[in-house]
Design an enzyme around this catalytic site. Structure first.
Site, short mmCIF file in Angstrom:
data_model
loop_
_atom_site.label_atom_id
_atom_site.label_comp_id
_atom_site.label_asym_id
_atom_site.label_seq_id
_atom_site.Cartn_x
_atom_site.Cartn_y
_atom_site.Cartn_z
N GLU A 181 11.84 107.71 -34.52
CA GLU A 181 12.50 108.90 -34.06
C GLU A 181 12.00 110.13 -34.35
O GLU A 181 11.48 110.54 -35.42
CB GLU A 181 14.06 108.99 -34.83
CG GLU A 181 15.06 108.10 -34.29
CD GLU A 181 15.82 108.51 -32.97
OE1 GLU A 181 15.49 109.37 -32.52
OE2 GLU A 181 16.70 107.57 -32.60
N HIS A 224 12.77 105.47 -25.18
CA HIS A 224 13.96 104.80 -25.23
C HIS A 224 14.71 104.91 -23.72
O HIS A 224 15.41 104.24 -23.14
CB HIS A 224 14.97 105.63 -26.15
CG HIS A 224 16.31 105.09 -26.62
ND1 HIS A 224 17.39 105.63 -27.17
CD2 HIS A 224 17.00 103.80 -26.15
CE1 HIS A 224 18.35 104.82 -27.18
NE2 HIS A 224 18.03 103.72 -26.65
N ASP A 281 15.41 110.05 -23.55
CA ASP A 281 14.54 110.24 -24.50
C ASP A 281 13.31 109.05 -24.60
O ASP A 281 13.64 108.19 -24.44
CB ASP A 281 15.04 110.52 -26.06
CG ASP A 281 15.72 109.14 -26.49
OD1 ASP A 281 16.51 108.51 -25.62
OD2 ASP A 281 15.56 108.81 -27.70
ZN LIG Z 1 16.92 107.29 -28.47
#
Ligand SMILES: [Zn+2]
Length: 271
Positions: free
Chosen positions: A142, A180, A190
């Site tokens: 992330e 993703h 994203d």
């Molecule tokens: Zn994501």
């Protein structure tokens, strides 16, 4: 003597910092869960596998030759949150049921929240090629980014270091560094279109097209092309948007001549 007291002071500070930070309680939960999983994978296989109709083996024989299963994909995300601290908090609240292996701040600070060998909860319902359980097969990273910003240089630099380590440690194929939005085209976007996929590909993470490309044959089916690259084509319109976001930094709908040309080139180059 002075030196010794200096080191003692340092040690005290480090010990204090380790034992007194805001995630002390959730770190304890992590360790408890690890213990449970270790006991599961440490179980001795039974001699009777299925049911009474199949005769059991007379004794258990453990092989002496084995290893630990390894991740084979890396999925890159943006957090869509305000800052790293908010994401760390989100990933330590049981009710959110989401997590990632790594969180990288816009300042380049890297938090590894989960051992690479464990299954994170970052991909959700997703697909790449015939792989449906992306969480079981991947590492989730992330990047602190609210979804509408460019990615900071320090953050990308750290990401490249983490990717290098993962690629080397687990022998992850170049093609398997994806976003993703690529694996969940109907639900996710994203990392956002500003993400530097081209730079990553130049460093060996992910695919990229050639500058000089052939003319596309009219019979070239771009939907099949997307499927071959890995996209889930259940919703063709969403798959096209995902492809264009990744390779053209374009978030508009519908396939374009340039999109077809790039897809045809990728297919020819890699598949
Ligand atoms: Zn994501």
């Amino acid at each position: 003597m002075k030196k010794i007291s200096f080191f003692a002071a340092c040690l005290t500070v480090i010990t204090f910092a380790c034992n007194n930070h805001p995630y002390k309680a959730t770190n304890k939960v992590y360790k408890q869960q690890v213990k449970q999983y270790l006991s599961t994978i440490g179980e001795i296989p039974p001699i009777s596998i299925l049911n009474d109709t199949i005769p059991p083996s007379p004794y258990w024989v453990g092989t002496t030759n084995f290893g630990i299963r390894k991740p084979s994909y890396v999925i890159i995300h943006h957090t869509a949150q305000h800052n790293t601290e908010q994401t760390l908090k989100t990933f330590t609240l049981p009710r959110t049921a989401v997590s990632a292996h790594y969180v990288i701040g816009s300042d380049g600070k890297v938090f590894q929240m989960l051992n690479d060998y464990f299954r994170g909860q970052h991909a959700g319902v997703s697909r790449w090629g015939n792989q449906l359980d992306m969480n079981s097969a991947s590492i989730g990273i992330e990047l602190d980014n609210n979804g509408f910003e460019y990615f900071e240089q320090a953050q990308i630099n750290s990401l490249l270091v983490v990717l290098g380590k993962l690629k080397k440690n687990y022998n992850i194929p170049t093609a398997n560094f994806i976003g993703h939005g690529d694996i969940a085209p109907t639900r996710k976007n994203d990392p956002n279109w500003r993400f530097p996929w081209k730079l990553l590909a130049e460093k060996g993470f992910g695919l990229w097209y050639d500058e000089v490309r052939d003319t596309v044959p009219t019979q070239f089916n771009h939907i099949t092309g997307l499927r071959i690259v890995g996209y889930d084509i259940k919703d063709t319109s969403a798959a096209i948007v995902a492809f264009k976001r990744h390779f053209l930094q374009d978030t508009t709908k519908g396939m374009t001549p340039l999109g077809r040309e790039i897809l045809f080139n990728l297919q020819k180059k890699y598949f």
